[in-house]
Write an enzyme that holds these catalytic residues in place. Sequence first.
Site, mmCIF file in Angstrom:
data_model
loop_
_atom_site.group_PDB
_atom_site.id
_atom_site.type_symbol
_atom_site.label_atom_id
_atom_site.label_comp_id
_atom_site.label_asym_id
_atom_site.label_seq_id
_atom_site.Cartn_x
_atom_site.Cartn_y
_atom_site.Cartn_z
ATOM 1 N N SER A 146 -21.135 -28.749 8.985
ATOM 2 C CA SER A 146 -21.302 -27.323 8.706
ATOM 3 C C SER A 146 -20.264 -26.910 7.669
ATOM 4 C CB SER A 146 -21.084 -26.508 9.991
ATOM 5 O OG SER A 146 -20.989 -25.120 9.725
ATOM 6 N N TYR A 160 -17.048 -25.379 18.130
ATOM 7 C CA TYR A 160 -17.990 -25.812 17.107
ATOM 8 C C TYR A 160 -17.244 -26.155 15.814
ATOM 9 C CZ TYR A 160 -21.921 -25.391 13.777
ATOM 10 O OH TYR A 160 -22.858 -25.604 12.783
#
Length: 267
Positions: A146, A160
Amino acid sequence: MSIDLHDAVAVVTGAGSGIGRATAHAFARRGTRVVVTDRDAERAQAVAGELAGLPGPGGGSVAATCDVTDADDLRAVRDLALDRFGRVDLVMNNVGILAVGPVEDIPLEAWQHVIDVNLLSVVRSNLVFLPLLLEQGSGHVVNTASTAGLLPYGFDRLPYTATKHAVVGLSEALALYLRPRGIGVSCLCPAGVATNIVEQITRYGEPAPPQGPAFPVVSAESVGELVADSVSEDRFLILTAQQAAIELRDLGADVDHYLTRLIKDTP
């Protein structure tokens, strides 16, 4: 070192929806036979059914139920690919979940679960599939990270963010190890993508305001095409927003200045 996607065999985890589904379609349109895996058996079967309507080798894709926290499931996927197609050329590790909230409100159990799914799933996949790729001396690995794994803005989703930073570092080191052995490595770092990722979010405490650059939201289909093209061209870093590259250069040029700017911009 790039692989020919026509008549290749790919395993894609989390392919029942979102980026995984879109990339499975992009691979199959290029003639890749895809093992479509997802924890949700119905979704995996639905996507494999969609691919079955495509002309050429991609129409021979199959579905498999797979929980990436279970090494036995990954081994079963490997064995299915070998039994059905005789080899594996491409592995895309694509599953990810989020725990969202103020740092002090996210419990240890949530951290452990996110690490198990987002990071250790890649480790399990490596243990299962890399021996095959190393033995044949060819192939490609795609790990989905990401922009939150490149840039320091994800404090509202810290487990995350931490795991995606780890996936980026793991992928960079893998590239150094695997590319001299004939195996390509790509790291997908999407920014805003229109998917059903909200289904994979667990929330804790009062919502923390999101912080970071305002990246454009793109379609999952465009990301799938980008991944397929990047694999064909043996590109390592795959960005869905070119602004992320500018942010990354600014961060590398002066970390203290970059963090200070973000702090000043925080509401």
